[in-house]
Design a protein around this motif. Structure first.
Motif, PDB file in Angstrom:
ATOM      1  N   LEU A  38       7.057  -4.717 -17.219  1.00  0.00           N
ATOM      2  CA  LEU A  38       7.639  -4.392 -18.529  1.00  0.00           C
ATOM      3  C   LEU A  38       9.169  -4.495 -18.548  1.00  0.00           C
ATOM      4  N   GLY A  39       9.777  -4.782 -17.402  1.00  0.00           N
ATOM      5  CA  GLY A  39      11.236  -4.923 -17.362  1.00  0.00           C
ATOM      6  C   GLY A  39      11.972  -3.612 -17.204  1.00  0.00           C
ATOM      7  N   HIS A  40      11.330  -2.622 -16.602  1.00  0.00           N
ATOM      8  CA  HIS A  40      11.954  -1.312 -16.402  1.00  0.00           C
ATOM      9  C   HIS A  40      13.223  -1.436 -15.546  1.00  0.00           C
ATOM     10  N   TRP A  41      13.216  -2.292 -14.522  1.00  0.00           N
ATOM     11  CA  TRP A  41      14.386  -2.522 -13.685  1.00  0.00           C
ATOM     12  C   TRP A  41      15.084  -3.793 -14.154  1.00  0.00           C
ATOM     13  N   SER A  42      16.378  -3.762 -14.229  1.00  0.00           N
ATOM     14  CA  SER A  42      17.103  -4.972 -14.628  1.00  0.00           C
ATOM     15  C   SER A  42      17.244  -5.902 -13.428  1.00  0.00           C
TER      16      SER A  42
ATOM     17  N   SER B 169       0.858  -1.182   0.000  1.00  0.00           N
ATOM     18  CA  SER B 169       0.000   0.000   0.000  1.00  0.00           C
ATOM     19  C   SER B 169       0.898   1.237   0.000  1.00  0.00           C
ATOM     20  N   GLY B 170       0.504   2.218  -0.750  1.00  0.00           N
ATOM     21  CA  GLY B 170       1.311   3.432  -0.872  1.00  0.00           C
ATOM     22  C   GLY B 170       2.245   3.405  -2.068  1.00  0.00           C
ATOM     23  N   VAL B 171       2.386   2.248  -2.718  1.00  0.00           N
ATOM     24  CA  VAL B 171       3.221   2.140  -3.916  1.00  0.00           C
ATOM     25  C   VAL B 171       2.319   2.337  -5.126  1.00  0.00           C
ATOM     26  N   ALA B 172       2.740   3.210  -6.013  1.00  0.00           N
ATOM     27  CA  ALA B 172       1.922   3.560  -7.176  1.00  0.00           C
ATOM     28  C   ALA B 172       1.690   2.356  -8.098  1.00  0.00           C
ATOM     29  N   PRO B 173       0.513   2.274  -8.722  1.00  0.00           N
ATOM     30  CA  PRO B 173       0.222   1.162  -9.645  1.00  0.00           C
ATOM     31  C   PRO B 173       1.213   1.078 -10.802  1.00  0.00           C
ATOM     32  N   GLU B 174       1.769   2.213 -11.180  1.00  0.00           N
ATOM     33  CA  GLU B 174       2.722   2.198 -12.307  1.00  0.00           C
ATOM     34  C   GLU B 174       4.003   1.431 -11.962  1.00  0.00           C
ATOM     35  N   VAL B 175       4.307   1.272 -10.687  1.00  0.00           N
ATOM     36  CA  VAL B 175       5.501   0.519 -10.286  1.00  0.00           C
ATOM     37  C   VAL B 175       5.363  -0.937 -10.730  1.00  0.00           C
TER      38      VAL B 175
END
Length: 191
Positions: free
Chosen positions: A98-102, A86-92
């Motif tokens: 989508l593999g934004h973080w390696s 909770s408190g973490v944005a849905p886009e995270v």
């Protein structure tokens, strides 16, 4: 030369005898003292082992991740199961999917019993967070080797991860990263 050494030795002995006699003449007769009563002290005991503390910590570790936790209410039900604190944005979760973080580290739980897998997962999460790693992959398998071909570790790993405060979010891995047999986990920054 030997004669000279013998003379020096004789002179040394004579001087020692003279010193002893001088002391006896100055002090007078000497008698040995009776040994005073002495108390034998026991050696310093070894510091106690904090066995109860160790047992408490082991019990707390085992109880910190429960198998009975109902994770279904916390997972987003979409084509790829995902979770975010909770408190973490849905886009995270979307970026994670989508593999934004390696992926910086992986843990393979294949072949481990449940208690071994739980312990390995907890240690892995703590170690990676201490190292400053943000994104990890947990490979739990698809359950093809399980009785009834039902993935046992998959649901357990999700339950365990939801209970870890270090886990910000996780999503099912993309096909190239393990698909339904793995999850990609985003860890909180170490303090």
């Amino acid at each position: 030369m030997r004669q000279r050494q013998a003379e020096l030795e004789k002179a040394r002995r004579a001087e020692e005898e003279r010193q002893r006699n001088l002391f006896r003449h100055t002090v007078g007769p000497v008698h040995a003292l009776k040994a005073p009563p002495r108390v034998r002290l026991a050696p310093e005991p070894a510091p106690p082992l904090p066995l109860q503390l160790q047992l408490d910590e082991q019990r707390a570790l085992l109880e910190s991740i429960s198998d009975d936790f109902d994770v279904s209410s916390l997972l987003d039900t979409d084509e790829a199961l995902s979770y975010r604190q909770s408190g973490v944005a849905p886009e995270v979760a979307r970026k994670l999917r989508l593999g934004h973080w390696s992926i910086q580290a992986s843990l393979d739980l294949h072949g481990l019993r449940l208690d071994e897998a739980r312990e390995a997962l907890g240690q892995f999460i703590r170690a990676q967070r201490r190292r400053g790693v943000r994104c990890v992959r947990i490979i739990h398998g698809k359950g093809h080797g399980s009785p009834g071909r039902v993935p046992v570790l998959k649901t357990r790993v999700q339950r365990w991860l939801v209970q870890k405060k270090e886990v910000l979010a996780f999503v099912q891995a993309r096909a190239c990263e393990g698909g339904a047999g793995a999850v990609i986990v985003l860890l909180d920054r170490a303090p």
